[in-house]
Design a protein around this motif. Structure first.
Motif, PDB file in Angstrom:
ATOM      1  N   ASP A  48       0.851  -1.178   0.000  1.00  0.00           N
ATOM      2  CA  ASP A  48       0.000   0.000   0.000  1.00  0.00           C
ATOM      3  C   ASP A  48       0.895   1.239   0.000  1.00  0.00           C
ATOM      4  N   GLY A  49       0.526   2.217  -0.784  1.00  0.00           N
ATOM      5  CA  GLY A  49       1.250   3.471  -0.805  1.00  0.00           C
ATOM      6  C   GLY A  49       2.533   3.452  -1.595  1.00  0.00           C
ATOM      7  N   ALA A  50       2.737   2.452  -2.457  1.00  0.00           N
ATOM      8  CA  ALA A  50       3.979   2.395  -3.231  1.00  0.00           C
ATOM      9  C   ALA A  50       4.048   3.567  -4.203  1.00  0.00           C
ATOM     10  N   TYR A  51       5.235   4.143  -4.344  1.00  0.00           N
ATOM     11  CA  TYR A  51       5.416   5.247  -5.282  1.00  0.00           C
ATOM     12  C   TYR A  51       5.509   4.737  -6.714  1.00  0.00           C
ATOM     13  N   SER A  52       5.995   3.518  -6.875  1.00  0.00           N
ATOM     14  CA  SER A  52       6.178   2.937  -8.205  1.00  0.00           C
ATOM     15  C   SER A  52       5.705   1.493  -8.154  1.00  0.00           C
ATOM     16  N   GLY A  53       4.967   1.068  -9.163  1.00  0.00           N
ATOM     17  CA  GLY A  53       4.490  -0.310  -9.183  1.00  0.00           C
ATOM     18  C   GLY A  53       3.475  -0.577  -8.087  1.00  0.00           C
ATOM     19  N   SER A  54       3.502  -1.805  -7.551  1.00  0.00           N
ATOM     20  CA  SER A  54       2.480  -2.205  -6.583  1.00  0.00           C
ATOM     21  C   SER A  54       3.056  -2.565  -5.228  1.00  0.00           C
ATOM     22  N   SER A  55       4.366  -2.393  -5.021  1.00  0.00           N
ATOM     23  CA  SER A  55       4.945  -2.875  -3.770  1.00  0.00           C
ATOM     24  C   SER A  55       6.205  -2.101  -3.434  1.00  0.00           C
ATOM     25  N   MET A  56       6.622  -2.223  -2.173  1.00  0.00           N
ATOM     26  CA  MET A  56       7.882  -1.637  -1.738  1.00  0.00           C
ATOM     27  C   MET A  56       8.365  -2.403  -0.517  1.00  0.00           C
ATOM     28  N   LEU A  57       9.606  -2.123  -0.114  1.00  0.00           N
ATOM     29  CA  LEU A  57      10.201  -2.752   1.055  1.00  0.00           C
ATOM     30  C   LEU A  57      10.197  -1.757   2.207  1.00  0.00           C
ATOM     31  N   ARG A  58       9.597  -2.128   3.328  1.00  0.00           N
ATOM     32  CA  ARG A  58       9.533  -1.253   4.493  1.00  0.00           C
ATOM     33  C   ARG A  58      10.576  -1.711   5.510  1.00  0.00           C
ATOM     34  N   LEU A  59      11.476  -0.808   5.874  1.00  0.00           N
ATOM     35  CA  LEU A  59      12.505  -1.083   6.865  1.00  0.00           C
ATOM     36  C   LEU A  59      12.199  -0.269   8.128  1.00  0.00           C
ATOM     37  N   THR A  60      12.022  -0.934   9.249  1.00  0.00           N
ATOM     38  CA  THR A  60      11.821  -0.254  10.526  1.00  0.00           C
ATOM     39  C   THR A  60      13.150  -0.237  11.268  1.00  0.00           C
ATOM     40  N   VAL A  61      13.694   0.966  11.443  1.00  0.00           N
ATOM     41  CA  VAL A  61      15.045   1.128  11.974  1.00  0.00           C
ATOM     42  C   VAL A  61      14.956   1.587  13.429  1.00  0.00           C
ATOM     43  N   PRO A  62      15.421   0.798  14.388  1.00  0.00           N
ATOM     44  CA  PRO A  62      15.417   1.218  15.794  1.00  0.00           C
ATOM     45  C   PRO A  62      16.625   2.118  16.079  1.00  0.00           C
ATOM     46  N   ASP A  63      16.730   2.542  17.304  1.00  0.00           N
ATOM     47  CA  ASP A  63      17.922   3.267  17.739  1.00  0.00           C
ATOM     48  C   ASP A  63      19.089   2.280  17.767  1.00  0.00           C
ATOM     49  N   LEU A  64      20.047   2.491  16.898  1.00  0.00           N
ATOM     50  CA  LEU A  64      21.170   1.568  16.776  1.00  0.00           C
ATOM     51  C   LEU A  64      22.355   1.964  17.653  1.00  0.00           C
ATOM     52  N   ASN A  65      22.156   2.971  18.500  1.00  0.00           N
ATOM     53  CA  ASN A  65      23.202   3.393  19.443  1.00  0.00           C
ATOM     54  C   ASN A  65      24.514   3.710  18.735  1.00  0.00           C
ATOM     55  N   GLY A  66      24.402   4.423  17.629  1.00  0.00           N
ATOM     56  CA  GLY A  66      25.597   4.825  16.905  1.00  0.00           C
ATOM     57  C   GLY A  66      26.101   3.820  15.899  1.00  0.00           C
TER      58      GLY A  66
END
Length: 802
Positions: free
Chosen positions: A427-445
């Motif tokens: 949902d909400g892809a800018y191009s085509g029908s899909s995208m990869l969602r990366l959830t990035v936590p606090d990586l402490n540097g």
């Protein structure tokens, strides 16, 4: 996001990124890096499309749409396959690993290369809008186009369903594309064996019933559409007669005419010869062509002679197109002249028999061993010279990224940390029908990288091979390659490892070029040693040197490195014999055995690919003790040990000599060939009657290999000179095994520790019952297969006391 070592010629970055802050750089000609600052709090970063494109070198004048031709099969004599994934899918996994995604520029490249036709694939579930784009693009570039359907595996188990679904699908497609010219051809089904139809009479007849239903459905909507009907098996030419006949293709026109009188119908075959079935695997491996030309020429001739025999019986004017043929592509094969000789033989026979030709494959990805197009270096000159005679100076800019639209979360994309969550988004892809969602936590540097992984032809991550050289002697002048070294191969003499005497580094280079898997060579001249690293690709690049020479050892002499410090060899025995090491006081214990009787058990994938433990150097450097699953299962235990990659604790005994044969009779075996293993066919099973009538002593390859020796003898089809001993009376029970299926191996599930199987699989599942997976554990847990009475498993030896 790091793209490293892709080898592009020119790089340009055009950011259209929907993130607040980013930087990008192209530090050199081979590495590109994009950095995203997501701050110190959890953020979500969506990657929607990634493309790596070489700079356009020339403009292309668009051709007018293709009009009808007098003979729709004539352009199929100069064709090529385009095997890529759609730009978008509907969540059904259509973005197949390891294919790049479709763009119109691929059709343009094929047209510029001089091809007159292109073959594309359409899965039964695929969106027809995608295939229509391919058809329109092909016709716009004056290409005829063959649309080939991939079927469903469920059809083999339920042919009635298969007939209904394939007929319904082709009827709708014939309606949809009825207005297109005869430049559009339908290939009704690709390789029935690939979706489960066994290449025996029952399976072949079931497959032909699907072809017949599809043919009738197309003709009900369009009586003039060019149609290709394949043969059973992998579209094997040996099955043209009796299966691709009107006995199985029952559709009739109003005047009573059928398939053989249909001017717009023909047959499709696939030919990959010689292969392992011919006991000389050139098409699917790295063998050189033998100087004994009959070994490789005769299997090719035999494949096309089946076509000639079929035509002689049913009519010489029948149209036949080889919609797939090809072989592995790599530099040595092209440079040695083997590829040219092999190609010339095929093309000679295609012309002599008037058979169409569509190479598999033209464009798929830069990693594909059969591909003859590379986005950075263009077309293989050796192949294209013979297929079209055209040498395009330029080619379109084509994306080389695999799954750049992120249509699925697959093998292609990897993360350097599991702390970043990756998931597909539709949902909400800018191009085509899909995208990869990366959830990035606090990586402490810390940093995290998403990278596109390059794989080799065995499906293993590609990485540099570090070769450690240790040799007891060095030739005064010479090249050598030692099979005991990681990544190296046998020497130039196939029966031993004598050095190749040579007076120059160039001669070393030439020798290594001719050797499969030659990764390291040393050369001593003027007291200096060198290493030659061979770089293998699935494509041929005529512009760069195939070998690179670099200093290996510096110094006054080429001497091997010092031996490792001695280990405490025979520590306990030394103590008990009065020759113990200083400070040792060994506990009393039973006398240990001197060694272990190791085995060479292969995994299922090796069996399918007909790979032998003692003839696969790749395993010694990448698998064996280096792979956790192999170490757990101890695959190829004896060969791993013999090649310096033994499992922890293993000390393998030398293989015992084979007992002398009884003079009165021969102890015959029932060894199946790789195909039978793959299909789970037993020598004495339901398939056996076919073998006794058509294979065994009746088939030269079987007679040479003596497959199913005991069963062939017992059923009156024994091999010349065989007198098989009577087998012992069978015991009342069966020695059951606990063979896992491939999915269980992948998930590391054990038969005796997976209760789900006993209630849901085992005898309750038709496929499990057929394959008898986890036979012993199913029986022991009340879910045994019909007729099984498993013997009690031998008691495990008691563990040694502390």
């Amino acid at each position: 996001v790091v793209f490293a070592d892709f080898g592009w010629l020119n790089v340009s970055i055009e950011p259209t990124l929907h993130v607040a802050r980013y930087t990008h750089s192209a530090a050199d000609a081979r590495n590109v890096r994009l950095e995203f600052d997501v701050g110190s709090v959890p953020q979500v970063l969506c990657l929607d499309r990634v493309e790596l494109l070489r700079e356009e070198a020339s403009s292309f004048h668009r051709l007018p749409g293709a009009s009808a031709v007098d003979d729709p099969f004539q352009p199929l004599g100069r064709g090529v396959n385009l095997d890529v994934a759609p730009q978008t899918d509907r969540g059904d996994g259509a973005a197949i690993w390891f294919k790049t995604q479709y763009t119109a520029a691929q059709m343009r490249a094929i047209a510029e290369a001089g091809f007159e036709s292109v073959r594309v694939f359409m899965h039964y579930h695929a969106d027809p809008n995608h295939t229509q784009r391919q058809i329109d693009d092909a016709l716009a570039h004056n290409l005829s186009v063959v649309v080939c359907m991939w079927g469903r595996k469920v059809w083999a188990a339920d042919p009635t369903l298969g007939r209904h679904e394939i007929a319904q699908r082709w009827r709708l497609l014939a309606q949809r594309w009825r207005g297109y010219s005869n430049r559009l051809c339908f290939e009704l089904l690709n390789e029935p064996e690939g979706i489960g139809f066994a290449p025996v009479r029952e399976g072949n007849e079931a497959a032909m019933s699907l072809y017949s239903a599809a043919y009738a459905a197309v003709r009900a909507e369009d009586q003039h559409r060019p149609v290709l009907i394949g043969a059973p098996g992998h579209d094997d030419s040996r099955f043209l007669d009796p299966y691709v006949t009107e006995s199985y293709l029952t559709f009739r026109f109003n005047d009573g005419a059928g398939f053989f009188n249909d001017p717009n119908a023909g047959a499709a075959i696939h030919v990959y010869a010689p292969s392992s079935e011919d006991s000389y695997n050139f098409a699917f491996w790295t063998l050189s062509l033998s100087s004994n030309e009959t070994l490789w020429r005769d299997p090719i001739s035999a494949q096309l002679e089946h076509v000639a025999a079929w035509r002689r019986r049913f009519g010489h004017n029948l149209r036949v197109v080889t919609t797939e043929w090809g072989c592995w592509q790599f530099e040595r094969r092209a440079e040695s002249g083997d590829l040219a000789r092999w190609l010339d033989r095929y093309i000679e026979l295609f012309k002599a028999h008037e058979i169409g030709s569509m190479w598999y494959t033209g464009i798929q990805s830069n990693q594909w061993a059969f591909g003859i197009f590379n986005t950075e270096t263009g077309w293989s000159k050796v192949v294209l010279d013979r297929l079209t005679g055209v040498r395009p100076a330029h080619w379109p800019s084509i994306n080389q990224v695999i799954n750049g639209e992120f249509t699925s979360v697959d093998h292609a994309w990897h993360l350097t940390t599991s702390r970043v969550l990756r998931e597909g988004a539709r949902d909400g892809a800018y191009s085509g029908s899909s995208m990869l969602r990366l959830t990035v936590p606090d990586l402490n540097g810390a940093t995290a990288k998403l990278f596109l992984q390059t794989y080799d032809r065995w499906g293993q991550p590609l990485q540099d091979v570090q070769v450690q050289v240790a040799r007891a002697w060095w030739p005064a002048l010479g090249c050598w390659s030692d099979p005991r070294l990681a990544g190296s191969s046998l020497g130039p003499n196939p029966d031993s490892n004598h050095p190749e005497q040579s007076g120059s580094i160039e001669a070393c280079r030439a020798w290594c070029t001719q050797m499969a898997n030659c990764k390291a060579i040393t050369f001593e001249a003027g007291r200096a040693c060198y290493r030659l690293d061979r770089h293998y690709d699935g494509w041929y690049d005529p512009t760069h040197a195939s070998m690179q020479v670099s200093n290996y050892f510096e110094g006054s002499a080429c001497s091997p490195p010092p031996p490792p410090p001695p280990s405490l060899i025979a520590q306990m025995s030394g103590t008990s014999g009065g020759a113990g090491y200083d400070g040792d006081e060994c506990c009393a214990t039973e006398r240990p055995t001197a060694c272990t009787d190791c085995t060479d058990e292969r995994n299922q994938w090796m069996v399918t690919k007909d790979l032998a433990c003692d003839r696969w150097p790749y395993a010694y450097t990448k698998l064996c003790k280096h792979n956790a699953n192999w170490a757990k299962q101890k695959f190829c235990q004896r060969s791993c040990f013999a090649n310096g990659a033994g499992y922890d604790g293993d000390v393998c005994c030398a293989a015992a000599p084979a007992p002398a044969p009884s003079p009165a009779c021969t102890e015959c075996t029932d060894t199946p060939n790789a195909y039978m293993v793959d299909k789970d066919f037993a020598c004495d099973g339901s398939w056996a009657s076919y073998a006794y009538e058509n294979l065994c002593k009746h088939n030269a390859n079987w007679a040479k290999q003596k497959f199913c020796q005991r069963s062939c003898f017992a059923n009156g089809a024994g091999y010349d000179g065989d007198e098989c001993c009577a087998t012992e009376r069978p015991t009342a029970c069966t020695d059951c095994t606990d063979e896992r299926n491939q999915w269980m191996v992948t998930k590391d599930l054990a038969c005796d520790r997976w209760p789900y199987a006993y209630t849901k699989l085992c005898k309750h599942n038709a496929n499990w019952a057929k394959q008898k997976f986890c036979q012993r554990s199913c029986f022991a847990n009340g879910a045994g297969y019909d007729g099984d009475v498993c013997c009690a498993a031998a008691a495990a030896p008691a563990p040694s006391p502390a």
